[in-house]
Design a protein around this motif. Structure first.
Motif, mmCIF file in Angstrom:
data_model
loop_
_atom_site.group_PDB
_atom_site.id
_atom_site.type_symbol
_atom_site.label_atom_id
_atom_site.label_comp_id
_atom_site.label_asym_id
_atom_site.label_seq_id
_atom_site.Cartn_x
_atom_site.Cartn_y
_atom_site.Cartn_z
ATOM 1 N N ARG A 1 0.943 -1.507 0.309
ATOM 2 C CA ARG A 1 -0.140 -0.035 0.046
ATOM 3 C C ARG A 1 0.803 1.322 -0.086
ATOM 4 O O ARG A 1 0.496 2.485 -0.345
ATOM 5 N N ASN B 1 1.336 2.850 -3.496
ATOM 6 C CA ASN B 1 0.495 3.827 -4.141
ATOM 7 C C ASN B 1 -0.465 4.873 -3.727
ATOM 8 O O ASN B 1 -0.915 5.650 -3.533
ATOM 9 N N MET C 1 -1.840 4.569 -0.940
ATOM 10 C CA MET C 1 -3.112 4.280 0.010
ATOM 11 C C MET C 1 -2.480 4.243 1.366
ATOM 12 O O MET C 1 -3.852 4.610 1.845
ATOM 13 N N THR D 1 -4.657 6.551 2.789
ATOM 14 C CA THR D 1 -5.740 7.599 3.743
ATOM 15 C C THR D 1 -6.351 6.685 5.295
ATOM 16 O O THR D 1 -7.294 7.131 5.658
ATOM 17 N N ASP E 1 -4.864 7.439 8.442
ATOM 18 C CA ASP E 1 -4.651 8.643 9.098
ATOM 19 C C ASP E 1 -3.384 8.853 10.185
ATOM 20 O O ASP E 1 -2.806 9.928 10.488
ATOM 21 N N VAL F 1 -3.303 12.011 -6.924
ATOM 22 C CA VAL F 1 -4.354 11.174 -8.367
ATOM 23 C C VAL F 1 -3.321 10.155 -8.909
ATOM 24 O O VAL F 1 -4.041 8.963 -9.780
#
Lengths: 271, 460
Positions: A67, A70, A72, A75, A77, A100
């Motif tokens: 993760r 990319n 990820m 997301t 916190d 993005v």
């Protein structure tokens, strides 16, 4: 469909590029969840047009590392990533990088099939639409068809593309998610235990598919199943307790591991 | 002997019964609780139930029938002349006797006869209490004795206790259901009486609402027209204005709380929004009537628009603010119930947060959001206080939000406030309106709950 076939034929003999620079290169990657450190100084190179398998016992940090590729983890916190991850000479954690764009280049397939509550067509068309990849309806239709074909799902769904994606079987849903990911034309595809929720037959389909896809994409797959890692990957990296213990050619890892912990894991003594 | 003393005694007897039952069970098993079928305290409850339940039920029944019995005994004791009085006068006389017996003020001179009757009444009450105490205590003691003799190690005390507990639960839920049914039936019967006076066609399709019925033949302006359309239209119109305020504000607040706000902000914002739901509607009412309506009228005057001081806009806008928390809180819950995997799937394709929300989260949560909006609508339709204070009384069929309109609830209030005779079409109309309102909100609630449940099935 002509186009897709040509591509496949052209790249039928993927180069192993042993001397080429790695597609993804991670250096000194540490990840913290709050105060707890989940990854310790991971160094790993991932080469283009190869399947790299990340294996290790539960909680070893292999998904966390995946993760990171990319971003990820952004997301979550409380998650903090240190170190350097470079994809094609670009540091993906540099300040100017837009996540993005990064995620459009580095697609992801998740553990549990997660089709959107939309039609099969719209599921695949979602990415191309938000990135403006198609200039018209015909072009979008082409992308959807090509992606579904490449994911080996076209023949099963061509007559019911307007039906909801959630109505497919688990294996079909996962292939839909793969079609959805490749419709964005990423360079790298991350797969987080893509077969763990599937039955053996659906798993075999996905594994075949992964082998076909590596001709066009660079694939990183997290798996719990060592047989799966041995079947689909060219490179394997073994994680244990947040540390990258050993990495190398899959055959070497499974036949002559250098580290005792790797030996113990693949023979089933830990994990 | 006061009632609380009797009740206290019964409770103590029940508690004693519990301990006696438990120790009896242990004794019967020679102190080895494993030989008992149930754990020892179940035997305690067994005896306690036999002791408490019949005696307290008798206590309740006695209190329910005592006034009737005592009153008929009292009437029998009165002189024949007074027994022949009409119902109303007899009622007054009895009232006086009761007041005198309590030492309150009476409406007539307290003659010796009255004094005697009051004395007799008091003695009747005394006797009644004594008899009640005696019978209840006997029942309790008999219950203990009977239950104790039945305790043997093989007795299935737990099964008995659990059956009684279940029966108690059934009784409680039945009370709620029966009350609802009772209310609906009373609405129905009164409405039928109304429809015997006014044709249902006139009521449902009439465009004029003017419920003043003539007291004299020659009275002016008392036509007695019962067309409910303007009221229903007014209700719908004000609810529409309220939803125009509540739906966007509530929904966007929900999206902020569930998707953008950090957990700390959310922990503050959500309760703060829910405080809105805790404000009494009467406060909203005078807020609408005294602050919002004059403000709107003043603004309108500045702009050259004529806004009535009791406008649909003021009532609807304030009502909208009142139902914001219903929309936001429920929508927040359904949006958060959308699986995280869908969000990640969308982010993983390079979608931005707003693209994810618009194209994945909202469509996935849509049934639940629709459900929350429908629940808010039925809340708006039934709302009374705000419209009573801010919406006006004139039943006008209009779609101008600056004019005063009236609603079903406002009319029910005005029909029943003040001195009323309960057999005129005017008062009975309130029941018909209530029934209509009930049907509308019931249908809306059923639709809303069906929609919400359908959504739940999808992800669980």
């Amino acid at each position: 469909m002509q186009a897709a076939n040509t591509v496949l034929i052209e790249e039928a003999e993927p180069a192993t590029h042993t001397n080429a620079p790695p597609k993804v290169s991670a250096r000194d990657v540490c990840v913290y969840y709050g105060d707890k450190q989940a990854l310790f100084d991971v160094d790993l190179d991932i080469h283009a047009h190869q399947v790299t398998a990340l294996i290790g016992p539960s909680g070893c940090g292999k998904s966390t590392f995946l993760r990171c590729l990319n971003r990820m983890n952004d997301t979550i916190d409380i998650c903090r990533v240190e170190g350097r991850i470079v994809i094609d000479d670009e540091d993906i954690y540099a300040r100017h990088v837009d996540v993005v764009h990064l995620r459009a280049r580095v697609g992801m397939v998740f553990q549990k099939p997660n089709p959107f509550p939309k039609s099969i067509y719209d599921n695949v068309a979602y990415g191309p639409r938000i990135h403006g990849l198609a200039s018209g309806k015909d072009e979008l239709d082409d992308i959807v068809e090509t992606s579904l074909r490449r994911a080996g799902l076209w023949d099963e769904v061509k007559d019911r593309a307007a039906e909801p994606g959630t109505g497919l079987s688990g294996g079909q849903q996962q292939r839909l998610c793969i079609a959805r990911a490749i419709a964005v034309q990423p360079e790298v595809i991350l797969m987080d235990e893509p077969c763990s929720a599937l039955d053996p037959i659906a798993t075999a389909r996905i594994e075949e598919l992964i082998d076909e896809l590596r001709e066009q994409f660079t694939i990183v797959i997290v798996t719990h199943s060592m047989q799966q890692a041995a079947r689909v990957s060219q490179k394997t990296a073994f994680f244990h307790l947040g540390v990258l213990v050993e990495e190398g050619d899959t055959e070497q890892i499974f036949t002559t591991p250098k580290d005792d912990r790797t030996q113990a894991y693949i023979t089933g003594r830990i994990g | 002997m006061s009632l609380s003393l009797i009740l206290g005694t019964l409770s103590i007897l029940t508690a004693i019964g519990f301990y006696m039952g438990r120790s009896r069970a242990l004794v019967s098993a020679d102190g080895d609780s494993h030989r008992l079928h149930s754990r020892p305290h179940y035997y305690g409850y067994y005896v306690a139930i036999w002791c408490g339940l019949p005696s307290i039920m008798f206590f309740g029944l006695w209190l329910a029938f005592e006034p009737n019995i005592v009153t008929s005994l009292l009437i029998d004791s009165l002189p024949a002349a007074q027994q022949q009085l009409g119902d109303a006068e007899l009622g007054l006389l009895l009232n006086d006797i009761r007041n005198l017996a309590r030492g309150d003020v009476t409406s007539r001179e307290a003659g010796p006869e009255l004094m005697a009757a009051a004395g007799y009444y008091n003695s009747l009450l005394q006797t009644s209490k004594l008899v009640l105490a005696a019978i209840a205590a006997t029942l309790a003691v008999a219950g203990i004795t009977f239950a104790r003799t039945r305790i043997v190690p093989e007795m299935r005390a737990r099964n008995f206790v659990e059956k009684v507990t279940m029966a108690a639960l059934v009784v409680c839920s039945t009370i709620a259901i029966l009350t609802t049914i009772g209310i609906v039936i009373s609405l129905l019967f009164e409405s039928i009486r109304f429809f015997q006076k006014v044709s249902p066609i006139d009521f449902l399709f009439g465009l004029e609402w003017s419920p003043q019925t003539a007291l004299r033949k020659d009275q002016v302006g008392a036509t007695g027209l019962f067309g409910a359309v303007p009221l229903l239209a007014g209700t719908m119109f004000i609810s529409l204005i309220a939803m125009c305020v509540a739906a966007p504000v509530g929904l966007l607040a929900a999206i902020y709380m569930s998707e953008y706000a950090s957990p700390r902000v959310r922990a503050w914002v959500k309760p703060a929004l829910e405080i809105l739901a805790g404000i009494p509607t009467v406060v909203y009412g005078f807020f609408a009537a005294l602050t919002v309506a004059p403000f709107l009228r003043g603004t309108g005057a500045d702009l050259g628009v004529d806004i009535s001081s009791e406008s649909a806009l003021a009532a609807g806008a304030v009502m909208g603010i009142m139902i914001i928390p219903f929309v936001s809180s429920l929508s927040d819950d359904v949006i958060r119930a959308v699986p995280q995997s869908l969000r990640e799937g969308s982010y993983g394709l390079g979608a931005t947060q707003s693209e994810t929300i618009k194209q994945v989260i909202i469509p996935a949560a849509l049934p639940g959001i629709v459900g929350s909006l429908l629940l808010a609508v039925s809340r708006a339709i039934g709302e009374t206080m705000i419209v009573v204070m801010a919406a006006g009384l004139a039943a006008k069929l209009t779609i101008n939000p600056f004019e005063a309109v009236t609603t079903v609830t406002v009319q029910i209030v005005t029909l029943l406030v003040g001195d009323q005779e309960f057999d005129s079409a005017k008062t009975l109309a309130a029941f018909a309106l209530g029934l209509m309102l009930f049907c509308v909100t019931l249908v809306l609630n059923v639709i809303a709950l069906t929609v919400v449940n359908k959504y739940r099935e999808q992800y669980d």
